[in-house]
Design a protein around this motif. Structure first.
Motif, PDB file in Angstrom:
ATOM      1  N   LYS A  24       0.815  -1.220   0.000  1.00  0.00           N
ATOM      2  CA  LYS A  24       0.000   0.000   0.000  1.00  0.00           C
ATOM      3  C   LYS A  24       0.848   1.270   0.000  1.00  0.00           C
ATOM      4  CE  LYS A  24      -4.122  -1.903   2.121  1.00  0.00           C
ATOM      5  NZ  LYS A  24      -5.078  -1.770   3.218  1.00  0.00           N
ATOM      6  N   VAL A  25       2.168   1.123   0.028  1.00  0.00           N
ATOM      7  CA  VAL A  25       3.068   2.269   0.022  1.00  0.00           C
ATOM      8  C   VAL A  25       3.036   3.002  -1.317  1.00  0.00           C
ATOM      9  CG1 VAL A  25       5.164   1.098  -0.778  1.00  0.00           C
ATOM     10  CG2 VAL A  25       5.343   3.009   0.812  1.00  0.00           C
ATOM     11  N   ILE A  26       2.457   2.381  -2.334  1.00  0.00           N
ATOM     12  CA  ILE A  26       2.385   3.007  -3.662  1.00  0.00           C
ATOM     13  C   ILE A  26       1.611   4.328  -3.610  1.00  0.00           C
ATOM     14  CG2 ILE A  26       1.496   2.719  -6.016  1.00  0.00           C
ATOM     15  CD1 ILE A  26       3.967   1.041  -5.361  1.00  0.00           C
ATOM     16  N   ALA A  27       0.512   4.380  -2.849  1.00  0.00           N
ATOM     17  CA  ALA A  27      -0.293   5.605  -2.786  1.00  0.00           C
ATOM     18  C   ALA A  27       0.489   6.804  -2.247  1.00  0.00           C
ATOM     19  CB  ALA A  27      -1.564   5.365  -1.977  1.00  0.00           C
ATOM     20  N   PRO A  28       1.191   6.684  -1.122  1.00  0.00           N
ATOM     21  CA  PRO A  28       1.971   7.840  -0.665  1.00  0.00           C
ATOM     22  C   PRO A  28       3.109   8.221  -1.614  1.00  0.00           C
ATOM     23  CG  PRO A  28       1.668   6.308   1.143  1.00  0.00           C
ATOM     24  CD  PRO A  28       1.153   5.642  -0.091  1.00  0.00           C
ATOM     25  N   ILE A  29       3.668   7.243  -2.310  1.00  0.00           N
ATOM     26  CA  ILE A  29       4.726   7.563  -3.272  1.00  0.00           C
ATOM     27  C   ILE A  29       4.154   8.353  -4.439  1.00  0.00           C
ATOM     28  CG2 ILE A  29       6.333   6.562  -4.947  1.00  0.00           C
ATOM     29  CD1 ILE A  29       6.839   4.326  -2.882  1.00  0.00           C
ATOM     30  N   VAL A  30       3.005   7.914  -4.959  1.00  0.00           N
ATOM     31  CA  VAL A  30       2.364   8.622  -6.068  1.00  0.00           C
ATOM     32  C   VAL A  30       1.878  10.001  -5.615  1.00  0.00           C
ATOM     33  CG1 VAL A  30       0.388   8.555  -7.653  1.00  0.00           C
ATOM     34  CG2 VAL A  30       1.748   6.497  -7.269  1.00  0.00           C
ATOM     35  N   ALA A  31       1.486  10.118  -4.349  1.00  0.00           N
ATOM     36  CA  ALA A  31       0.972  11.387  -3.821  1.00  0.00           C
ATOM     37  C   ALA A  31       2.030  12.477  -3.778  1.00  0.00           C
ATOM     38  CB  ALA A  31       0.398  11.177  -2.427  1.00  0.00           C
ATOM     39  N   THR A  32       3.295  12.132  -3.905  1.00  0.00           N
ATOM     40  CA  THR A  32       4.328  13.168  -3.860  1.00  0.00           C
ATOM     41  C   THR A  32       4.210  14.144  -5.024  1.00  0.00           C
ATOM     42  OG1 THR A  32       5.902  11.748  -5.024  1.00  0.00           O
ATOM     43  CG2 THR A  32       5.979  11.740  -2.622  1.00  0.00           C
ATOM     44  N   VAL A  33       3.692  13.683  -6.167  1.00  0.00           N
ATOM     45  CA  VAL A  33       3.579  14.577  -7.335  1.00  0.00           C
ATOM     46  C   VAL A  33       2.571  15.693  -7.070  1.00  0.00           C
ATOM     47  CG1 VAL A  33       2.988  14.706  -9.774  1.00  0.00           C
ATOM     48  CG2 VAL A  33       4.378  12.803  -8.928  1.00  0.00           C
ATOM     49  N   PRO A  34       1.299  15.398  -6.723  1.00  0.00           N
ATOM     50  CA  PRO A  34       0.386  16.528  -6.473  1.00  0.00           C
ATOM     51  C   PRO A  34       0.759  17.349  -5.240  1.00  0.00           C
ATOM     52  CG  PRO A  34      -0.723  14.456  -6.024  1.00  0.00           C
ATOM     53  CD  PRO A  34       0.597  14.123  -6.655  1.00  0.00           C
ATOM     54  N   ILE A  35       1.337  16.709  -4.232  1.00  0.00           N
ATOM     55  CA  ILE A  35       1.745  17.464  -3.048  1.00  0.00           C
ATOM     56  C   ILE A  35       2.867  18.439  -3.407  1.00  0.00           C
ATOM     57  CG2 ILE A  35       2.904  17.272  -0.815  1.00  0.00           C
ATOM     58  CD1 ILE A  35       1.256  14.759  -0.299  1.00  0.00           C
ATOM     59  N   ALA A  36       3.848  17.984  -4.180  1.00  0.00           N
ATOM     60  CA  ALA A  36       4.944  18.871  -4.585  1.00  0.00           C
ATOM     61  C   ALA A  36       4.438  20.002  -5.472  1.00  0.00           C
ATOM     62  CB  ALA A  36       6.034  18.080  -5.300  1.00  0.00           C
ATOM     63  N   ILE A 138      -2.743  14.952  -0.261  1.00  0.00           N
ATOM     64  CA  ILE A 138      -2.809  14.517   1.144  1.00  0.00           C
ATOM     65  C   ILE A 138      -3.822  13.387   1.294  1.00  0.00           C
ATOM     66  CG2 ILE A 138      -3.508  15.253   3.469  1.00  0.00           C
ATOM     67  CD1 ILE A 138      -2.215  17.992   2.753  1.00  0.00           C
ATOM     68  N   ALA A 139      -4.975  13.510   0.620  1.00  0.00           N
ATOM     69  CA  ALA A 139      -5.961  12.433   0.663  1.00  0.00           C
ATOM     70  C   ALA A 139      -5.388  11.144   0.087  1.00  0.00           C
ATOM     71  CB  ALA A 139      -7.214  12.850  -0.091  1.00  0.00           C
ATOM     72  N   LEU A 140      -4.664  11.256  -1.017  1.00  0.00           N
ATOM     73  CA  LEU A 140      -4.042  10.074  -1.622  1.00  0.00           C
ATOM     74  C   LEU A 140      -2.982   9.478  -0.701  1.00  0.00           C
ATOM     75  CD1 LEU A 140      -3.902   8.254  -4.110  1.00  0.00           C
ATOM     76  CD2 LEU A 140      -2.240   9.851  -5.076  1.00  0.00           C
ATOM     77  N   ALA A 141      -2.247  10.322  -0.017  1.00  0.00           N
ATOM     78  CA  ALA A 141      -1.204   9.828   0.897  1.00  0.00           C
ATOM     79  C   ALA A 141      -1.823   9.103   2.095  1.00  0.00           C
ATOM     80  CB  ALA A 141      -0.342  10.993   1.378  1.00  0.00           C
ATOM     81  N   LEU A 142      -3.040   9.460   2.461  1.00  0.00           N
ATOM     82  CA  LEU A 142      -3.685   8.826   3.605  1.00  0.00           C
ATOM     83  C   LEU A 142      -4.531   7.614   3.232  1.00  0.00           C
ATOM     84  CD1 LEU A 142      -4.780  12.003   5.597  1.00  0.00           C
ATOM     85  CD2 LEU A 142      -2.824  10.517   6.034  1.00  0.00           C
ATOM     86  N   THR A 143      -4.707   7.328   1.955  1.00  0.00           N
ATOM     87  CA  THR A 143      -5.558   6.206   1.527  1.00  0.00           C
ATOM     88  C   THR A 143      -5.121   4.848   2.050  1.00  0.00           C
ATOM     89  OG1 THR A 143      -4.391   6.055  -0.583  1.00  0.00           O
ATOM     90  CG2 THR A 143      -6.467   7.293  -0.552  1.00  0.00           C
ATOM     91  N   PRO A 144      -3.853   4.562   2.324  1.00  0.00           N
ATOM     92  CA  PRO A 144      -3.538   3.233   2.867  1.00  0.00           C
ATOM     93  C   PRO A 144      -4.259   2.951   4.188  1.00  0.00           C
ATOM     94  CG  PRO A 144      -1.527   4.272   2.110  1.00  0.00           C
ATOM     95  CD  PRO A 144      -2.614   5.295   1.996  1.00  0.00           C
ATOM     96  N   PHE A 145      -4.605   3.980   4.929  1.00  0.00           N
ATOM     97  CA  PHE A 145      -5.273   3.774   6.206  1.00  0.00           C
ATOM     98  C   PHE A 145      -6.798   3.868   6.091  1.00  0.00           C
ATOM     99  CE2 PHE A 145      -1.049   5.394   7.200  1.00  0.00           C
ATOM    100  CZ  PHE A 145      -0.602   4.352   7.995  1.00  0.00           C
ATOM    101  N   LEU A 146      -7.275   4.304   4.928  1.00  0.00           N
ATOM    102  CA  LEU A 146      -8.705   4.463   4.739  1.00  0.00           C
ATOM    103  C   LEU A 146      -9.345   3.287   4.031  1.00  0.00           C
ATOM    104  CD1 LEU A 146      -8.728   8.237   3.722  1.00  0.00           C
ATOM    105  CD2 LEU A 146      -9.121   7.253   5.974  1.00  0.00           C
ATOM    106  N   ILE A 147      -8.532   2.500   3.316  1.00  0.00           N
ATOM    107  CA  ILE A 147      -9.090   1.344   2.582  1.00  0.00           C
ATOM    108  C   ILE A 147      -8.583   0.037   3.150  1.00  0.00           C
ATOM    109  CG2 ILE A 147      -9.564   2.537   0.454  1.00  0.00           C
ATOM    110  CD1 ILE A 147      -6.906   1.476  -0.613  1.00  0.00           C
TER     111      ILE A 147
END
Length: 147
Positions: A24-36, A138-147
């Motif tokens: 599930k670490v893929i979501a926070p890694i992908v989230a770096t693009v919109p966060i940056a 931020i929502a994408l980075a938190l998805t591992p804990f929401l699903i």
């Protein structure tokens, strides 16, 4: 310094998610693009706001003469600061002479023929434009804990 600390915290978060949740670490890694991207927009908006308030507090307004115009319609104006140094700034074409405000303590921010309301409106657009990618990231980075 704050950016480095935030980046270190986020990298630590990604490592923690990878150890705790595995794939599930893929979501926070992908989230770096919109966060940056959102953080970059936010930094530009905050920087322009700080320049505006610095110019209002201690800015010096001087006349500037037209140096040349570019093909996209922007005009470059020359002006002389209080120390006698000739400087140039880009602005909207407003004739052969324009007014330029600059901060004598920090010569990296100029404002050529722009009102305070327009300056803050432009900074507000940058800041408001940063909210969707930041919120989505931020929502994408938190998805591992929401699903």
């Amino acid at each position: 310094m704050i950016l480095i600390a935030l980046l270190a915290v986020y990298v630590g978060y990604v490592i923690w998610v990878g150890v705790a949740l595995g794939a599930k670490v893929i979501a926070p890694i992908v989230a770096t693009v919109p966060i940056a991207f959102g953080a970059g927009l936010l930094l530009v908006g905050v920087d322009r706001t700080l320049i505006h308030f610095a110019l209002k507090r201690r800015g010096v307004t001087v006349p500037a003469t037209l140096d040349f115009r570019t093909t996209d319609g922007a005009a470059w104006y020359k002006f002389t600061d209080a120390d006698g140094v000739e400087r140039s700034t880009r602005g909207k074409y407003s004739g052969p002479v324009a007014r330029v405000s600059y901060d004598p303590e920090a010569l990296d921010g100029y404002s050529a023929e722009i009102s305070g309301a327009k300056h803050l409106l432009r900074a507000g657009v940058w800041i408001l434009g940063s909210l969707p990618p930041l919120g989505g990231g931020i929502a994408l980075a938190l998805t591992p804990f929401l699903i």
